[in-house]
Design a protein around this motif. Structure first.
Motif, short mmCIF file in Angstrom:
data_model
loop_
_atom_site.label_atom_id
_atom_site.label_comp_id
_atom_site.label_asym_id
_atom_site.label_seq_id
_atom_site.Cartn_x
_atom_site.Cartn_y
_atom_site.Cartn_z
N ALA A 1 72.52 50.58 35.67
CA ALA A 1 73.31 49.36 35.45
C ALA A 1 72.51 48.33 34.66
O ALA A 1 71.28 48.43 34.54
CB ALA A 1 73.74 48.79 36.80
N MET B 1 70.41 45.30 33.51
CA MET B 1 69.43 44.35 34.06
C MET B 1 68.80 43.59 32.91
O MET B 1 68.20 44.19 32.02
CB MET B 1 68.34 45.09 34.84
N ASN C 1 71.99 42.34 29.56
CA ASN C 1 72.96 41.63 28.71
C ASN C 1 72.33 41.14 27.40
O ASN C 1 71.26 40.56 27.37
CB ASN C 1 73.69 40.51 29.45
N GLN D 1 75.44 45.97 26.78
CA GLN D 1 76.25 44.97 27.49
C GLN D 1 76.24 43.67 26.70
O GLN D 1 75.17 43.18 26.32
CB GLN D 1 75.70 44.71 28.89
N HIS E 1 80.77 41.83 29.48
CA HIS E 1 80.36 41.30 30.79
C HIS E 1 81.33 40.20 31.22
O HIS E 1 81.30 39.09 30.70
CB HIS E 1 78.94 40.75 30.69
N THR F 1 78.72 49.31 41.41
CA THR F 1 77.29 49.01 41.39
C THR F 1 76.97 48.06 42.53
O THR F 1 77.76 47.18 42.84
CB THR F 1 76.91 48.35 40.05
N GLY F 2 75.80 48.22 43.12
CA GLY F 2 75.38 47.30 44.17
C GLY F 2 74.93 48.06 45.41
O GLY F 2 75.75 48.61 46.13
N ILE G 1 73.41 52.02 39.25
CA ILE G 1 72.19 51.71 40.00
C ILE G 1 71.32 50.79 39.16
O ILE G 1 71.01 51.11 38.01
CB ILE G 1 71.40 53.00 40.34
N ALA G 2 70.92 49.67 39.72
CA ALA G 2 70.03 48.76 38.99
C ALA G 2 68.64 48.78 39.62
O ALA G 2 67.75 49.50 39.15
CB ALA G 2 70.63 47.37 38.96
N THR G 3 68.47 48.02 40.71
CA THR G 3 67.14 47.86 41.31
C THR G 3 66.38 49.18 41.49
O THR G 3 65.21 49.29 41.10
CB THR G 3 67.27 47.20 42.69
N TYR H 1 63.80 37.78 44.42
CA TYR H 1 64.23 39.18 44.31
C TYR H 1 64.37 39.57 42.83
O TYR H 1 63.86 40.61 42.40
CB TYR H 1 65.57 39.33 45.05
N LYS I 1 62.21 42.16 37.97
CA LYS I 1 61.73 41.99 36.59
C LYS I 1 60.26 42.39 36.46
O LYS I 1 59.84 42.92 35.44
CB LYS I 1 61.95 40.56 36.11
C1 LIG Z 1 66.58 41.53 37.43
C2 LIG Z 1 68.06 41.76 37.37
C3 LIG Z 1 68.73 41.48 36.20
C4 LIG Z 1 70.11 41.71 36.11
N1 LIG Z 1 70.74 41.50 34.92
C5 LIG Z 1 72.04 41.83 34.80
C6 LIG Z 1 72.68 41.78 33.54
O1 LIG Z 1 72.07 41.46 32.51
N2 LIG Z 1 73.99 42.11 33.50
C7 LIG Z 1 74.68 42.52 34.61
O2 LIG Z 1 75.86 42.82 34.51
N3 LIG Z 1 74.09 42.60 35.80
C8 LIG Z 1 72.80 42.28 35.92
N4 LIG Z 1 72.19 42.44 37.13
C9 LIG Z 1 72.98 42.96 38.27
C10 LIG Z 1 72.90 44.47 38.35
O3 LIG Z 1 73.52 45.11 37.26
C11 LIG Z 1 73.58 44.97 39.63
O4 LIG Z 1 74.95 44.63 39.58
C12 LIG Z 1 72.94 44.39 40.90
O5 LIG Z 1 71.54 44.32 40.79
C13 LIG Z 1 73.29 45.23 42.11
O6 LIG Z 1 72.89 46.57 41.96
P1 LIG Z 1 71.57 47.17 42.65
O7 LIG Z 1 71.71 46.96 44.13
O8 LIG Z 1 71.55 48.61 42.27
O9 LIG Z 1 70.41 46.40 42.13
C14 LIG Z 1 70.82 42.20 37.24
C15 LIG Z 1 70.13 42.47 38.42
C16 LIG Z 1 68.76 42.27 38.49
C17 LIG Z 1 68.05 42.60 39.76
#
Ligand SMILES: Cc1cc2nc3c(=O)[nH]c(=O)nc-3n(C[C@H](O)[C@H](O)[C@H](O)COP(=O)(O)O)c2cc1C
Length: 411
Positions: A22, A24, A58, A100, A169, A299-300, A321-323, A361, A366
């Motif tokens: 996802a 970040m 983004n 994005q 977005h 996602t989340g 999946i992001a984190t 967090y 980051k």
């Molecule tokens: C450091 C960081 C930066 C993020 N930047 C974006 C972003 O640019 N665009 C976006 O849609 N979501 C962004 N997110 C949200 C993630 O895409 C995701 O929706 C959120 O972290 C939950 O997923 P996770 O539990 O797998 O981390 C960011 C999250 C983190 C932690």
């Protein structure tokens, strides 16, 4: 349905498996707002990691409107060369690579020194942190028209550079999400009032983007299930917006939630539906998947293979999946070769002041990205306080650099 079965999209293209990295925000652009070598190295790690779909953090459609300093900008003022390299790396192991595209609206640091615009002149309310954001000015008709064109232009440039899609977005309290929410959109013209009017900008952007790219290029939307604020954008609204998106050539909808004021995307909402710790928007996503013509991604809170399987078993086509992929970019590959117990996470930050905990967090995630970008291993055990201070310091540095760039461009 298994996580490693491909997914056919409405435009005929294919995502090789059901796991997406996802978006970040990386804040790793060169001073001229193009992708840096560090950013390319980070995406090399993700490309090798085995997710079927990579989404960029983004990318801004306007250099005057930044979610943060150090962000990548793609508009007519940019040379495409670095973007072409980025696209090549993202796709080098067979994944689809989508950019994005975003505009922050009122969620923009005041000290960037740029005018802040939003649907209405409603300032962010974040307690002690509110003063970091300037009260916005309401966009006029010409400003809205320019925005639509900018989204479309950035998408066309992304295609030219070699990306396989874009994601618009419209979540997390940024501009398009501000238009959707009655709390931030108090306009009385055709862009505000009824849900139909509040959704008009997103729908116009989606149409303009689709019109600017070829049919085989993917167009996706990231949407909030809700903004988790009383009187705000609600699940029933999101459902209706998806019904409207059904009528457009949209290839995938990703569901998330929250905003800077209520950061539910990190699983911190007080809403009963999100209290389950893993895949906290799944119940809603599964309801949406039942009415969506395009595949849905959620996602989340996803970091284990059984949860990815649960997502798919609930009728949702992709797990975002992001984190966990910042902590271990190779998680999908490890799952595929049989390490089914592999997972990756950050220790929870249990500070009393939720807003600071949310910032720490983000800073800790980051930090993992910055380490990967520098060729080092992630360090999930790093101190959140140190990560936060480091992030504050580098944000200040990048802010100064951004202000210099903008001053040069004016001068
Ligand atoms: C450091 C960081 C930066 C993020 N930047 C974006 C972003 O640019 N665009 C976006 O849609 N979501 C962004 N997110 C949200 C993630 O895409 C995701 O929706 C959120 O972290 C939950 O997923 P996770 O539990 O797998 O981390 C960011 C999250 C983190 C932690």
């Amino acid at each position: 349905m298994t996580p490693f079965q491909p997914l056919n999209l409405p435009n005929g293209s294919l995502i090789p498996n059901r796991i997406a990295k996802a978006a970040m925000e990386e804040n790793l652009a060169n001073p001229d707002q193009t992708p840096s070598d560090e950013l390319l190295r980070l995406y090399q790690a993700w490309a090798e990691g085995g997710a079927g779909l990579l989404l960029t953090g983004n990318v801004m459609i306007d250099p005057r409107a930044m979610t943060g300093p150090g962000g990548v900008v793609l508009d007519d003022g940019q040379s495409l060369q670095r973007f072409t390299q980025w696209a090549r790396i993202g796709r080098s192991h067979g994944a689809q690579f989508w950019m994005q595209i975003n505009h922050p609206g009122r969620q923009m640091q005041a000290n960037l020194g740029q005018p802040t615009v939003a649907p209405s002149a409603v300032a962010l309310e974040m307690g002690g942190l509110s003063k970091l954001f300037a009260p916005p000015r309401a966009l006029d008709e010409a400003g809205i028209e320019e925005l639509i064109q900018r989204f479309a232009r950035t998408a066309a440039l992304a295609e030219q550079a070699g990306f396989s899609g874009v994601q618009i977005h419209a979540a997390h309290g940024y501009l398009l999400s501000q238009f959707l929410s009655p709390l931030t959109n108090q306009r009385q013209d055709r862009w505000g009032g009824s849900l139909e009017n509040r959704a008009r900008l997103l729908l116009e952007v989606a149409k303009a983007v689709r019109g600017a790219v070829s049919p085989g290029f993917c167009v996706a939307v990231k949407l909030n299930s809700a903004d988790f604020q009383r009187g705000g954008f609600e699940p029933a609204d999101a459902r209706q917006v998806v019904l409207w998106l059904n009528e457009l050539a949209v290839d995938l909808v990703e569901l998330s939630g929250g905003s800077y004021e209520a950061p539910a995307m990190q699983g911190d909402a007080r809403d009963g539906r999100t209290l389950a710790r893993e895949a906290y928007f799944l119940e809603f996503a599964s309801e949406i998947a039942a009415i969506a013509r395009m595949p849905v991604m959620v996602t989340g809170g996803i970091r284990r293979l059984p949860i990815v399987e649960k997502v798919l078993a609930n009728g949702v086509a992709m797990a975002g999946i992001a984190t966990a992929l910042a902590v271990d970019p190779a998680l999908p590959r490890r799952w595929r070769v049989g390490e089914v117990g592999a997972s990756a996470e950050l220790p929870p930050i249990r500070w009393k002041r939720k807003a600071f905990a949310a910032l720490a967090y983000m800073a800790l995630v980051k930090l993992q990205m910055r380490r990967l970008a520098g060729g080092a291993q992630p360090n999930p055990q790093a101190s959140p306080l140190r990560a936060l201070l480091l992030e504050q310091w580098s944000t200040l540095r990048r802010t100064r650099r951004y202000r210099q760039l903008m001053a040069q461009r004016v001068g």
